[in-house]
Structures are given as structure tokens and as C-alpha cells.
Design a protein around this motif. Sequence first.
Motif, PDB file in Angstrom:
ATOM      1  N   UNK A  71       0.812  -1.221   0.000  1.00 39.95           N
ATOM      2  CA  UNK A  71       0.000   0.000   0.000  1.00 39.95           C
ATOM      3  C   UNK A  71       0.843   1.267   0.000  1.00 39.95           C
ATOM      4  N   UNK A  72       2.163   1.126  -0.157  1.00 39.36           N
ATOM      5  CA  UNK A  72       3.036   2.296  -0.256  1.00 39.36           C
ATOM      6  C   UNK A  72       3.962   2.126  -1.453  1.00 39.36           C
ATOM      7  N   UNK A 100      -6.238 -16.378  -2.000  1.00 36.98           N
ATOM      8  CA  UNK A 100      -6.117 -16.184  -3.445  1.00 36.98           C
ATOM      9  C   UNK A 100      -6.535 -14.797  -3.905  1.00 36.98           C
ATOM     10  N   UNK A 101      -6.974 -13.968  -2.986  1.00 37.86           N
ATOM     11  CA  UNK A 101      -7.317 -12.583  -3.334  1.00 37.86           C
ATOM     12  C   UNK A 101      -6.917 -11.678  -2.175  1.00 37.86           C
ATOM     13  N   UNK A 102      -6.661 -10.429  -2.468  1.00 35.19           N
ATOM     14  CA  UNK A 102      -6.137  -9.500  -1.464  1.00 35.19           C
ATOM     15  C   UNK A 102      -7.137  -9.227  -0.352  1.00 35.19           C
ATOM     16  N   UNK A 127      -5.245  -3.911   0.098  1.00 28.14           N
ATOM     17  CA  UNK A 127      -5.802  -3.363  -1.145  1.00 28.14           C
ATOM     18  C   UNK A 127      -5.599  -1.856  -1.135  1.00 28.14           C
ATOM     19  N   UNK A 128      -4.640  -1.366  -1.908  1.00 31.30           N
ATOM     20  CA  UNK A 128      -4.276   0.046  -1.851  1.00 31.30           C
ATOM     21  C   UNK A 128      -5.414   0.949  -2.305  1.00 31.30           C
ATOM     22  N   UNK A 129      -6.240   0.495  -3.237  1.00 32.02           N
ATOM     23  CA  UNK A 129      -7.381   1.307  -3.673  1.00 32.02           C
ATOM     24  C   UNK A 129      -8.365   1.511  -2.533  1.00 32.02           C
ATOM     25  N   UNK A 138     -14.425   1.480  -2.942  1.00 30.06           N
ATOM     26  CA  UNK A 138     -13.359   1.364  -3.932  1.00 30.06           C
ATOM     27  C   UNK A 138     -12.435   0.189  -3.584  1.00 30.06           C
ATOM     28  N   UNK A 139     -11.979  -0.506  -4.628  1.00 28.79           N
ATOM     29  CA  UNK A 139     -11.068  -1.633  -4.441  1.00 28.79           C
ATOM     30  C   UNK A 139     -10.356  -1.917  -5.755  1.00 28.79           C
ATOM     31  N   UNK A 140      -9.358  -2.798  -5.702  1.00 32.85           N
ATOM     32  CA  UNK A 140      -8.678  -3.257  -6.913  1.00 32.85           C
ATOM     33  C   UNK A 140      -9.581  -4.290  -7.598  1.00 32.85           C
ATOM     34  N   UNK A 141      -9.741  -4.224  -8.913  1.00 31.20           N
ATOM     35  CA  UNK A 141     -10.622  -5.192  -9.591  1.00 31.20           C
ATOM     36  C   UNK A 141     -10.054  -6.610  -9.560  1.00 31.20           C
ATOM     37  N   UNK A 142     -10.920  -7.594  -9.577  1.00 33.61           N
ATOM     38  CA  UNK A 142     -10.499  -8.988  -9.672  1.00 33.61           C
ATOM     39  C   UNK A 142     -10.086  -9.288 -11.109  1.00 33.61           C
TER      40      UNK A 142
END
Length: 431
Positions: free
Chosen positions: A276-277, A313-315, A320-322, A330-334
Amino acid sequence: MKGISKIICALIMCACVFACEEETLTITDNSNIYSKEQVSSEIVAGDSILLKLEISASIEDVDSVCEWGIYIPTESTLINNANYYPAASDGKVIVELQLPLAEFEKKSETGTLTLKRDIEIGIYKKYANTVTSVVTKNPENMVLSHNITFTTGDATDIKELEAFLTCNYEGISQYTTFGVKIEGCSELTGEYCSFNTIQEYRLQNLQPGATYSYRAYIYVDGEYYYGETRSFTTKNSAEDVACEMVDLGLSVKWASCNVGASSPEQYGSYYSWGEITTKSNYTWNTYKWCNGTMTTLTKYNTDAHIGVVDNKKSLDPDDDVAHIRWGGTWRIPSINEMKELISKCTWEWTTQRGVNGQKVTGPNGNSIFLPAAGYRHGVFTENNGTYGCYWSSSLGDFYSSSAGYLSFDREKILSSGTNRHRGRPIRPVSE
């Protein structure tokens, strides 16, 4: 030879009066108490203390053939097992005792130590091989004082992800542990350079727009002592400002720009997968979720041959930096949402405000622009302007050391997997 009529001794480190029969031995000068830290070179591994008692003595009418000095009859902690300490020609006598810390007790919040027991001490005279001694007993406790002061200083050069703290320490030694404690972070330890020192600490990997409390500390004899608590707030970042939400007619809505960007054409920030940085060097050695190599994974792993297995298997939202930067939904898309973007939208290589990239038009006619931002590998940014690649939140299908991503150039668009340590931009989605 006349008897001893008067003996006056100045002993640094203790103040006490001895009496035996009709003669008096006086040890004075309580105003000059040595600090344990001032004799730091005589501290043994922090477990025992070497007390060096310096005595200035004088005897009236002493016979020239008489040796005289200080006598300690019963101590088992004498250096070199010496009981007799002859006076030098100037009348000085040095007695060394090595005492364990367990024989002291703390008397105040300042770290003052007091010896729990008395020490027998006396005067001796020696003619040839015959020794006569006057033994007395210490009626008071020996005091060992820590003369250390420290001050919590200012926070300066405060930025989005870092800040500098300055603290002042006086009376420390190379055997003193000291530093600054930051709430929510690890302690930072100072590096000894002199008896009095000003230490500057650089704090990194902070959160933008966050408030941190901090205070200087020293660690003495198994206890921490803290200075004033102060605080600072990091600056807000462009990464914390969410862009517009665009409905392309798909299962999720897509952001109009990347994390760290304020317009669709800006590349934004680059992140290793699950971090996240940002950072200056993108390698396995700097990657958060391994111990330096791709075969020592510590999180998000399904293969026991390459690290700790947790079958994630997923963040997680915390990785999740988003979600962390923009908040809300808001999130990172799969990887499946990226595949949907590829299969259900029209892609067109174009130049927008001087920046190359793909214009992506959804089934409903709305569009977003994905700049060809390239990626970070090591300390370099590669293929920017000709190639675009964006992280998904999904672990790679075949290897846990890889993660899913969307990539494109002028000719093709695809989804695949690549090494997690590389730095790639993020295009968030929302429900």
C-alpha cells in the motif's frame, strides 16, 4: 611511632561515617556522586557494576617504614581478590568492587539505585609481614545515580509518507538504550555518538493524512522512562483523492483515473502486488510478503515449496491500496472483472493530451482512458508510453509468486500473471 590520631578520606560515590574504638574514619563529599553512565566502560554486560571508589587519605605521624591503606575484610567481589589497597605517595587509594545489579534497588522514578546492604571497610597498617587493621562498618547505603535527561523534540519536514523527529539526550553512554516510540509503529533506536547527543529519526512508510503520537525514551536497568508525548499529522496525498466513477454498463463501475493521479492521463503511483506504499526499488528483496526471494513467500500462497501456505487467493482489504487510499467501496478489480472489461468493451489505441494509451468504451457508450504507464522493475520505469499493465486483486492461476494483471500495447489486450514484486499502476473499481 605514634598512633593514628586523624584520618580524613574523601570517597567519591558514597558518603558515610565509620567508628571503631577511639579512632574515627570519615568518608565525605556526597555532593560528588558518580553516575553509573559516567563510568560506562566499567559496566559488565549490563549485569553487574564495577564501583571504583577513589579515596584521598592522610595520616599524621606515620612511620616511614609503615605501609598503610584501605582494608576490606569480607567482600567476595573484590577485583583480583585483593583485600588490601595501599595508599599511593599522594595519599590516594582506589578500591574496586564488582557488584551484581541484583544488589541494588531503585529508589525513584529518575533511576537512582541504592545498594541494599552495608560494606565493611577499614584502615590497615603493615610493618614487614605483620598487619594490624581497624575494621569499621558502613552505616549508610551507597547511592548510584543516573544523571540522564532527555527531551522529545519537534517533527519537521513532514510529507505524505515520511517525517523527521528530533530528540535530545544528555548523560547517556554507549551502554544506554534510547530512542523514540511512535504510536502504531516500531520503536526507533538512537545510535550512540557522544555523552550528549541530538538524534534525528526518519520515519517512513507512514499513512497520508494520519496523526502520529511520539515520545523520547531511555531504557535503564530493565525499565523504560518516557519524555513528553507530542504529535504530528502527515500531509494528504493525491492518492487519497478518489476520481470520478464511470458506469460502462458492466458488473462494476470503473474509476476515471489511476491511484495517485488527478487526471485520466496521469500515470499515478506504482505498487508491488499487495503493498500500500510506493518505494524506490522494486525487487523480491524489498517485497513485503516474502523473506527476500520468490520461494520464501509469507502471505498469499498455495504452494508449500515456495513459502508459508495460507491458501489466500485474493487481497485482504488491508492490503488493497485502492480501498486503503480511497475508502468507501473502492477496491482493486479482480481478474474476472478485468476479463469482463476486455471482452465486453471496445478498445482503441489513442493519444490523449499527449499521452499514449487505450480508450475503453463500454456497452452503454461511456468510456475511460488507460494510459500506457509501463511498470517499475528494480529502480527503473520500463516501457512507459508503449505498454500498459494494471494489477488485479487475484493471485496468479499457476504460481503463487505471480498475480493476475491486465496488459496492453498498440496491437493486443490480454490478462495474464506476472511476478508480484514488480511495481504496476492501479485502476480501481466500485460496486
